[in-house]
Write an enzyme that holds these catalytic residues in place. Structure first.
Site, mmCIF file in Angstrom:
data_model
loop_
_atom_site.group_PDB
_atom_site.id
_atom_site.type_symbol
_atom_site.label_atom_id
_atom_site.label_comp_id
_atom_site.label_asym_id
_atom_site.label_seq_id
_atom_site.Cartn_x
_atom_site.Cartn_y
_atom_site.Cartn_z
ATOM 1 N N GLY A 358 0.831 -1.189 0.000
ATOM 2 C CA GLY A 358 0.000 0.000 0.000
ATOM 3 C C GLY A 358 0.864 1.235 0.000
ATOM 4 N N GLY A 359 0.229 2.372 0.167
ATOM 5 C CA GLY A 359 0.959 3.626 0.107
ATOM 6 C C GLY A 359 1.938 3.807 1.250
ATOM 7 C CG PHE A 360 1.011 4.813 4.912
ATOM 8 C CD1 PHE A 360 1.652 5.881 5.510
ATOM 9 C CD2 PHE A 360 -0.258 5.010 4.398
ATOM 10 C CE1 PHE A 360 1.046 7.119 5.598
ATOM 11 C CE2 PHE A 360 -0.872 6.242 4.483
ATOM 12 C CZ PHE A 360 -0.221 7.305 5.082
ATOM 13 C CB VAL A 363 1.694 -6.449 4.416
ATOM 14 C CG1 VAL A 363 1.364 -7.446 5.529
ATOM 15 C CG2 VAL A 363 1.132 -5.079 4.749
ATOM 16 C CE LYS A 377 0.754 -1.562 6.769
ATOM 17 N NZ LYS A 377 -0.340 -0.567 6.791
ATOM 18 C CG ASP A 474 -7.056 4.477 4.040
ATOM 19 O OD1 ASP A 474 -7.857 4.723 3.119
ATOM 20 O OD2 ASP A 474 -5.942 3.955 3.852
#
Length: 661
Positions: A358-360, A363, A377, A474
């Site tokens: 994902g954007g952050f 995983v 993560k 989110d």
């Protein structure tokens, strides 16, 4: 000879013993109701049944402590066998439970001197015996109720909805208690409504289905016995419930999430002569209390308080000491994983272990040396977070404990590496099933409805029930994970924020985080967010779950229709059945249509019109609750597309506005 003064510690021990004996005596002698059954026949004084019953009653005083408060004792054989079940209220301490059970056993044989079946209820416990099999059997009769003499005033419809939601939510929690304890207690508060405190309990030998059925049938008696009353309790042999407008139970022992204010005294308490007392319920409660004992206990308590009252301290100091004692302590060190351990568990972050990105961050699946599976993560290295900020965020998430939230196990750091270690959830994310033509067949309507309810309960916990009131910001299908039994678990709190004020307050931020398509327009365009931001995202998610369609957002084409627009058009045209996923061949169409309506209520353009998550949970749990008619939704995709937003659907900048926490 002059007596020697007692030390403070000696006084404390003596006082504890005296008060414990006195209060136990007061507690266990408060009988509410008993019933002697003539249907099962009688026994004679010197019969085998009488001998077995006396032996059973004697054994109740020597039971071993059981934290579950449930005891099943049988004595004798065949027709002369005596079976007994004893159950204490869920938050009653084991020592008080045993005292109550022992006293109740002696009292029921005195009250019912020759009946082969009887039951007695005290405030803290219930004891019943019979010559038939009663274990694992749901029974609704005999039953008794007590109703408070005062009535609700104000918004009666809203109160009824809140009460139903509270009791049905507690029912579901109690049913999930397993074979040990089926008990739940909590409170519900909402603006302009009185705070409601509720408790439900089933005998733990009941199945989850029987527990739910017993409580549901008991709730059905509320209109007949307790209509509009501000307090009510109803007991059957295998379940009971109670609700009040004040806290009537030990919140700590009952694991209530937020300490409520102390209960006010009953407004219309009146006494009657003789052994009875009217306590505001208009029902006679038999109380066996000797006045001298009560007076002695009161004097002891008063004297001891005076004896040990310390000299006045600085108010600031006292407040500081109290917070140190009561605050839950979670240290960062207790959550710290060795970086080499995590690297080894993920095979040095092997691409083969990658679960998603994902954007952050990315995983990975991992396995610790003890065989425990984990999800790791690995945050993007350019997040700009310092170590202190990162640890603070970890401590925030670590305090969130709910069955519908993914559990954070810990974290790890090395240089600019930031790792979050979560429990491993077997079935990955909801979007992997929902939008896959083959896998979606595993999501029948029953599972989808449970997933919707689980997400709603998880959000309600974040918004109202956790000590840290949090906006997720989110919520989307890829951030809802499914465990082995397809239960929903909300994940990814990378952009979540504390929100320590009331539900109606709005906050502003200069940088937007989240995912387009799930963000309401007031947030996407103006940075205005509140709890209703999550409500909007939940509404979009519900529409996706029912329809099996993504809420796609595209800049291309003025006539492009997103899912919210499609749902509203079908609502206007009376063709909502067209929105239902064609793969859902079985299941309640009424439930599906009801969920679409709830989804549309959550995405309404006016923020104030969107329901709170507490109200959403009530709407989902009560099919008899009439739903409001939704107003036009916020067509966020069409509006947002006019603005110069980043090309990525994920807006991953972290908010830095000082007005946001």
């Amino acid at each position: 000879m002059a007596s020697l003064p007692l030390s403070s510690s000696a006084c404390l021990r003596l006082f504890s013993v005296l008060v414990l004996v006195s209060l136990q005596f007061l507690a266990v002698r408060s009988q509410q109701y008993h019933f002697c059954s003539n249907d099962r026949g009688n026994y004679t004084v010197n019969s085998t049944f009488a001998t077995n019953l006396n032996s059973l009653v004697s054994s109740l005083s020597s039971l071993q402590r059981n934290p579950d408060g449930f005891y099943n004792v049988s004595v004798g054989e065949t027709t002369n066998m005596v079976n007994s079940v004893s159950l204490c209220r869920g938050e009653v301490a084991p020592v008080d439970c045993l005292a109550c059970v022992s006293a109740a056993g002696e009292e029921i044989t005195r009250r019912c001197p020759n009946q082969k079946e009887a039951i007695i209820w005290y405030d803290s416990c219930m004891v019943r015996y019979t010559n038939r099999t009663i274990l694992n059997v749901m029974e609704m009769r005999p039953a008794f109720y007590m109703a408070n003499g005062n009535n609700f005033t104000g918004d009666l419809e809203g109160i009824e909805m809140a009460l139903r939601g509270l009791l049905e939510g507690l029912r579901d929690r109690a049913g999930e208690g397993g074979v040990r304890k089926k008990f739940a207690a909590d409170r519900f508060n909402a603006p302009s409504l009185p705070t409601l405190y509720g408790m439900v309990q089933c005998s733990p030998d009941l199945s989850e289905q029987d527990c739910s059925s017993c409580l549901t049938r008991s709730f059905g008696d509320i209109p007949a016995c307790c209509d509009r009353r501000i307090g009510c309790r109803l007991h059957t042999p295998t379940c009971f419930f109670r609700y009040e407008t004040y806290r009537f139970y030990d919140a700590t022992a009952a694991e209530e999430t937020v300490p409520p204010p102390p209960p006010p005294p009953p407004a219309n308490e009146t006494s009657t002569d003789g052994e009875g007392k009217k306590n505001g319920y208009g029902e006679k409660v038999v109380i066996f209390v000797f006045v001298p004992v009560a007076i002695i206990a009161a004097l002891l308590i008063t004297s001891f308080i005076v004896f040990l009252t310390p000299r006045k301290k600085n108010p600031t100091t006292r407040k500081h000491e109290t917070s140190e004692v009561t605050e839950e302590i979670i240290s960062a060190d207790s959550l710290l994983f060795d970086f080499r351990t995590i690297r080894e568990a993920t095979d040095n972050f092997s691409p083969e272990k990658k679960l998603g990105q994902g954007g952050f961050g990315t995983v990975y699946k991992g396995m610790l040396r003890d065989g425990q599976e984990i999800a790791v993560k690995r945050l993007s290295r350019d997040t700009g977070q310092g170590e202190t900020e990162f640890k603070n965020e970890v401590l925030l998430v670590a305090k969130l404990q709910h069955r519908n939230l993914v559990r954070l196990l810990g974290f790890s750091t090395k240089g600019n590496e930031r790792l979050l270690v979560y429990e491993f959830v077997k079935n990955a994310s909801l979007d992997n099933f929902l939008f896959d033509a083959v896998k979606k067949r595993y999501l029948d309507w029953g599972k989808r409805y449970e997933i919707i309810g689980g997400i709603a309960r998880g959000l309600l916990y974040l918004h109202e029930d956790s000590r840290l009131r949090i906006i997720h910001r989110d919520l989307k299908a890829s951030n809802v994970l499914l465990d082995e039994e397809m239960n929903a678990k909300i994940a990814d709190f990378g952009v979540a924020r504390l929100f320590d004020i009331d539900q109606t307050t709005q906050r502003f931020t200069s940088k937007i985080v989240g995912t387009l398509g799930y963000m309401p327009p007031e947030y996407a365009m103006h940075g205005q967010f509140s709890f209703k931001t999550d409500v909007y995202s939940f509404g979009v998610l519900v529409l996706e779950i029912v329809s099996g369609k993504r809420n796609n957002w595209s800049r291309d084409g003025e006539d492009a229709e997103d899912l919210v627009s499609l749902a509203w058009r079908n609502w206007r045209e009376g063709t909502l059945l067209n929105l239902i996923d064609p793969s859902l061949r079985y299941g309640s169409r009424n439930e599906m249509l009801r969920c679409i309506s709830i989804g549309l209520l959550c995405v309404q353009e006016k923020v104030a019109n969107r329901p709170s998550m507490a109200l959403v949970v009530m709407m989902l749990s009560s099919h008899s609750l009439a739903l409001p008619v939704p107003t036009p939704p916020a067509f966020s995709m069409r509006h947002v597309s006019r603005f110069d937003l980043p090309s990525s659907d994920n807006l991953n900048s972290r908010a830095t506005d000082s007005r946001e926490r």
